[in-house]
Design a protein around this motif. Structure first.
Motif, PDB file in Angstrom:
ATOM      1  N   SER A  61      26.975  -0.150  72.539  1.00  0.00           N
ATOM      2  CA  SER A  61      27.674  -0.733  71.683  1.00  0.00           C
ATOM      3  C   SER A  61      28.783  -0.430  71.053  1.00  0.00           C
ATOM      4  CB  SER A  61      26.445  -1.042  70.525  1.00  0.00           C
ATOM      5  OG  SER A  61      27.049  -1.860  69.462  1.00  0.00           O
ATOM      6  N   GLU A  62      28.894   0.722  70.717  1.00  0.00           N
ATOM      7  CA  GLU A  62      30.100   1.424  70.328  1.00  0.00           C
ATOM      8  C   GLU A  62      31.339   1.417  71.419  1.00  0.00           C
ATOM      9  OE1 GLU A  62      31.135   2.883  66.901  1.00  0.00           O
ATOM     10  OE2 GLU A  62      29.242   1.516  66.921  1.00  0.00           O
ATOM     11  N   PHE A  63      31.117   1.447  72.513  1.00  0.00           N
ATOM     12  CA  PHE A  63      32.120   1.244  73.562  1.00  0.00           C
ATOM     13  C   PHE A  63      32.431   0.026  73.871  1.00  0.00           C
ATOM     14  CE2 PHE A  63      33.476   0.959  77.893  1.00  0.00           C
ATOM     15  CZ  PHE A  63      34.727   2.039  78.004  1.00  0.00           C
ATOM     16  N   PHE A  64      31.562  -1.339  73.717  1.00  0.00           N
ATOM     17  CA  PHE A  64      31.738  -2.437  73.623  1.00  0.00           C
ATOM     18  C   PHE A  64      31.866  -3.244  72.437  1.00  0.00           C
ATOM     19  CE2 PHE A  64      30.212  -1.229  77.866  1.00  0.00           C
ATOM     20  CZ  PHE A  64      31.076  -1.706  78.870  1.00  0.00           C
ATOM     21  N   PHE A  65      32.951  -2.914  71.787  1.00  0.00           N
ATOM     22  CA  PHE A  65      33.195  -3.723  70.600  1.00  0.00           C
ATOM     23  C   PHE A  65      32.439  -3.713  69.389  1.00  0.00           C
ATOM     24  CE2 PHE A  65      35.733  -5.554  74.126  1.00  0.00           C
ATOM     25  CZ  PHE A  65      36.848  -4.996  74.004  1.00  0.00           C
ATOM     26  N   GLY A  66      31.567  -2.861  69.334  1.00  0.00           N
ATOM     27  CA  GLY A  66      30.413  -2.757  68.337  1.00  0.00           C
ATOM     28  C   GLY A  66      29.536  -3.809  68.164  1.00  0.00           C
ATOM     29  N   LEU A  67      29.087  -4.453  69.339  1.00  0.00           N
ATOM     30  CA  LEU A  67      27.918  -5.484  69.382  1.00  0.00           C
ATOM     31  C   LEU A  67      26.867  -5.275  68.418  1.00  0.00           C
ATOM     32  CD1 LEU A  67      27.612  -5.560  73.525  1.00  0.00           C
ATOM     33  CD2 LEU A  67      28.984  -7.014  71.837  1.00  0.00           C
ATOM     34  N   ILE A  68      26.560  -4.158  68.097  1.00  0.00           N
ATOM     35  CA  ILE A  68      25.318  -4.191  67.203  1.00  0.00           C
ATOM     36  C   ILE A  68      25.621  -3.168  66.061  1.00  0.00           C
ATOM     37  CG2 ILE A  68      22.946  -3.196  66.748  1.00  0.00           C
ATOM     38  CD1 ILE A  68      22.578  -3.262  69.794  1.00  0.00           C
ATOM     39  N   MET A 100      33.852   7.331  71.440  1.00  0.00           N
ATOM     40  CA  MET A 100      33.883   5.842  72.250  1.00  0.00           C
ATOM     41  C   MET A 100      35.113   5.182  71.740  1.00  0.00           C
ATOM     42  SD  MET A 100      31.787   5.791  74.318  1.00  0.00           S
ATOM     43  CE  MET A 100      29.970   6.241  74.806  1.00  0.00           C
ATOM     44  N   GLY A 101      35.814   5.319  70.311  1.00  0.00           N
ATOM     45  CA  GLY A 101      36.628   4.781  69.844  1.00  0.00           C
ATOM     46  C   GLY A 101      38.152   5.148  70.697  1.00  0.00           C
ATOM     47  N   TYR A 102      37.865   6.621  70.761  1.00  0.00           N
ATOM     48  CA  TYR A 102      38.973   7.307  71.710  1.00  0.00           C
ATOM     49  C   TYR A 102      38.918   6.863  73.153  1.00  0.00           C
ATOM     50  CZ  TYR A 102      42.262  10.910  73.270  1.00  0.00           C
ATOM     51  OH  TYR A 102      43.548  11.568  73.732  1.00  0.00           O
ATOM     52  N   ALA A 103      37.886   6.674  73.498  1.00  0.00           N
ATOM     53  CA  ALA A 103      37.914   6.296  75.107  1.00  0.00           C
ATOM     54  C   ALA A 103      38.439   4.834  75.484  1.00  0.00           C
ATOM     55  CB  ALA A 103      36.297   6.248  75.534  1.00  0.00           C
ATOM     56  N   THR A 104      38.155   4.050  74.296  1.00  0.00           N
ATOM     57  CA  THR A 104      38.762   2.869  74.676  1.00  0.00           C
ATOM     58  C   THR A 104      40.237   2.766  74.370  1.00  0.00           C
ATOM     59  OG1 THR A 104      38.209   2.184  72.076  1.00  0.00           O
ATOM     60  CG2 THR A 104      36.685   1.492  73.845  1.00  0.00           C
ATOM     61  N   PHE A 105      40.591   3.749  73.299  1.00  0.00           N
ATOM     62  CA  PHE A 105      41.979   3.901  73.219  1.00  0.00           C
ATOM     63  C   PHE A 105      42.803   4.466  74.385  1.00  0.00           C
ATOM     64  CE2 PHE A 105      45.574   7.334  72.141  1.00  0.00           C
ATOM     65  CZ  PHE A 105      46.425   6.056  71.463  1.00  0.00           C
ATOM     66  N   LEU A 106      42.022   5.273  74.949  1.00  0.00           N
ATOM     67  CA  LEU A 106      42.716   5.904  76.293  1.00  0.00           C
ATOM     68  C   LEU A 106      42.810   4.710  77.400  1.00  0.00           C
ATOM     69  CD1 LEU A 106      41.038   9.492  76.432  1.00  0.00           C
ATOM     70  CD2 LEU A 106      43.355   8.805  75.953  1.00  0.00           C
ATOM     71  N   GLY A 116      48.632  -8.022  83.705  1.00  0.00           N
ATOM     72  CA  GLY A 116      47.314  -8.542  83.606  1.00  0.00           C
ATOM     73  C   GLY A 116      46.687  -8.084  82.213  1.00  0.00           C
ATOM     74  N   PHE A 117      46.776  -6.740  82.048  1.00  0.00           N
ATOM     75  CA  PHE A 117      46.299  -6.384  80.668  1.00  0.00           C
ATOM     76  C   PHE A 117      46.897  -7.082  79.332  1.00  0.00           C
ATOM     77  CE2 PHE A 117      45.473  -3.496  76.834  1.00  0.00           C
ATOM     78  CZ  PHE A 117      44.100  -3.674  77.059  1.00  0.00           C
ATOM     79  N   LYS A 118      48.311  -7.560  79.350  1.00  0.00           N
ATOM     80  CA  LYS A 118      48.869  -8.203  78.326  1.00  0.00           C
ATOM     81  C   LYS A 118      48.228  -9.385  78.173  1.00  0.00           C
ATOM     82  CE  LYS A 118      53.356  -6.096  78.316  1.00  0.00           C
ATOM     83  NZ  LYS A 118      54.677  -6.091  78.686  1.00  0.00           N
ATOM     84  N   ARG A 119      47.755 -10.156  79.255  1.00  0.00           N
ATOM     85  CA  ARG A 119      47.351 -11.422  79.209  1.00  0.00           C
ATOM     86  C   ARG A 119      45.772 -11.267  78.448  1.00  0.00           C
ATOM     87  NH1 ARG A 119      49.618 -12.150  84.197  1.00  0.00           N
ATOM     88  NH2 ARG A 119      47.868 -11.429  85.372  1.00  0.00           N
ATOM     89  N   PHE A 120      44.911 -10.332  79.096  1.00  0.00           N
ATOM     90  CA  PHE A 120      43.809 -10.047  78.280  1.00  0.00           C
ATOM     91  C   PHE A 120      44.024  -9.649  77.034  1.00  0.00           C
ATOM     92  CE2 PHE A 120      40.954  -6.528  77.009  1.00  0.00           C
ATOM     93  CZ  PHE A 120      39.885  -7.023  76.982  1.00  0.00           C
ATOM     94  N   ARG A 121      44.891  -9.008  76.638  1.00  0.00           N
ATOM     95  CA  ARG A 121      45.214  -8.568  75.150  1.00  0.00           C
ATOM     96  C   ARG A 121      45.537  -9.656  74.363  1.00  0.00           C
ATOM     97  NH1 ARG A 121      50.050  -4.932  74.799  1.00  0.00           N
ATOM     98  NH2 ARG A 121      51.071  -6.806  74.996  1.00  0.00           N
ATOM     99  N   ALA A 152      37.684  -2.592  69.733  1.00  0.00           N
ATOM    100  CA  ALA A 152      38.667  -3.559  69.891  1.00  0.00           C
ATOM    101  C   ALA A 152      39.996  -2.772  69.182  1.00  0.00           C
ATOM    102  CB  ALA A 152      38.320  -4.856  69.341  1.00  0.00           C
ATOM    103  N   VAL A 153      40.039  -2.338  68.117  1.00  0.00           N
ATOM    104  CA  VAL A 153      41.105  -1.901  67.465  1.00  0.00           C
ATOM    105  C   VAL A 153      41.761  -0.816  68.108  1.00  0.00           C
ATOM    106  CG1 VAL A 153      42.211  -1.055  65.321  1.00  0.00           C
ATOM    107  CG2 VAL A 153      40.818  -2.935  65.248  1.00  0.00           C
ATOM    108  N   SER A 154      40.636   0.317  68.520  1.00  0.00           N
ATOM    109  CA  SER A 154      41.243   1.579  69.306  1.00  0.00           C
ATOM    110  C   SER A 154      41.917   0.870  70.588  1.00  0.00           C
ATOM    111  CB  SER A 154      39.919   2.266  69.542  1.00  0.00           C
ATOM    112  OG  SER A 154      39.480   2.922  68.169  1.00  0.00           O
ATOM    113  N   LEU A 155      41.417   0.169  71.191  1.00  0.00           N
ATOM    114  CA  LEU A 155      42.184  -0.330  72.535  1.00  0.00           C
ATOM    115  C   LEU A 155      43.162  -1.067  72.483  1.00  0.00           C
ATOM    116  CD1 LEU A 155      41.215  -1.224  75.764  1.00  0.00           C
ATOM    117  CD2 LEU A 155      40.773  -3.372  74.834  1.00  0.00           C
ATOM    118  N   LEU A 156      43.458  -1.961  71.215  1.00  0.00           N
ATOM    119  CA  LEU A 156      44.641  -2.306  70.977  1.00  0.00           C
ATOM    120  C   LEU A 156      45.747  -1.473  70.670  1.00  0.00           C
ATOM    121  CD1 LEU A 156      45.876  -5.201  70.455  1.00  0.00           C
ATOM    122  CD2 LEU A 156      44.934  -5.094  68.007  1.00  0.00           C
ATOM    123  N   VAL A 157      45.410  -0.533  69.874  1.00  0.00           N
ATOM    124  CA  VAL A 157      46.274   0.368  69.374  1.00  0.00           C
ATOM    125  C   VAL A 157      46.627   1.204  70.774  1.00  0.00           C
ATOM    126  CG1 VAL A 157      46.474   2.562  68.178  1.00  0.00           C
ATOM    127  CG2 VAL A 157      45.444   0.838  67.022  1.00  0.00           C
ATOM    128  N   GLY A 158      45.932   1.716  71.740  1.00  0.00           N
ATOM    129  CA  GLY A 158      46.045   2.342  72.869  1.00  0.00           C
ATOM    130  C   GLY A 158      47.198   1.500  73.760  1.00  0.00           C
TER     131      GLY A 158
END
Length: 191
Positions: A61-68, A100-106, A116-121, A152-158
């Motif tokens: 859950s923490e890796f995938f945008f805090g689903l729970i 997990m936040g840092y992993a998504t940041f990386l 491709g990621f810019k379209r995803f973002r 999601a924010v961590s991914l975005l900031v990264g």
């Protein structure tokens, strides 16, 4: 005295987080009174007999945008064992959330400037992207303390190319959230 837009943003989302916590606690107490009080063994045995599944679900859950929401795991932990065990679980949840936040940041940094990621973002993170442009690293603090999706924010900031050291420093506010919410859950459970 007029508050800055950043402080207003923090207060607004902090209040949303507090309301969200109250909703979760109310739902939990209603569930406890209406369901658990009549068939407690059926529910408790299934959930508490497999703690590794709960921990894995939390990590996922923490890796995938805090689903729970993490607060549900805190409620699970407070009902599991002793007070010391609750605080060990709370620490575990905070550390996993930070990692997990840092992993998504990386991951975001890895995909930085890739078309491709810019379209995803621009499609999946379209709500958070303008916030990042407007609030910058302050968004990390707000996401760490409030229900804004942390991963999601961590991914975005990264993906925006922010430096790791600055991210890690501001992400420490995540521990403050777990301390505050954990304390509130602890106090409401012991009433």
């Amino acid at each position: 005295m007029k508050l800055s837009p950043r402080i207003q943003f923090l207060i607004k989302n902090g209040l949303k987080g507090f309301v969200w916590l109250l909703v979760i606690l109310a739902a939990y107490f209603i569930f406890k009174e209406l369901v658990l009080s009549y068939t407690p063994d059926a529910w408790i045995d299934k959930i508490y007999a497999k703690p590794m599944m709960v921990y894995l679900a939390y990590c996922f859950s923490e890796f995938f945008f805090g689903l729970i929401p993490p607060e549900l795991f805190m409620i699970w932990a407070i009902n599991k064992d002793t007070i010391a065990h609750y605080f060990m679980n709370l620490t575990f949840f905070a550390v996993v959330s930070y990692i997990m936040g840092y992993a998504t940041f990386l991951i975001g940094q890895f995909f930085y400037k890739r078309a491709g990621f810019k379209r995803f973002r621009n499609t999946l993170l379209k709500e958070q992207w303008p916030l990042l442009k407007k609030y910058g690293l302050f968004l990390i603090i707000v996401a760490a303390l409030t229900p804004i999706p942390w991963s999601a924010v961590s991914l975005l900031v990264g993906s925006a190319g922010y430096p790791s050291k600055r991210y890690l420093k501001y992400a420490l506010f995540r521990f403050l959230r777990f301390a505050i919410y954990g304390y509130i859950i602890f106090q409401t459970h012991n009433i």
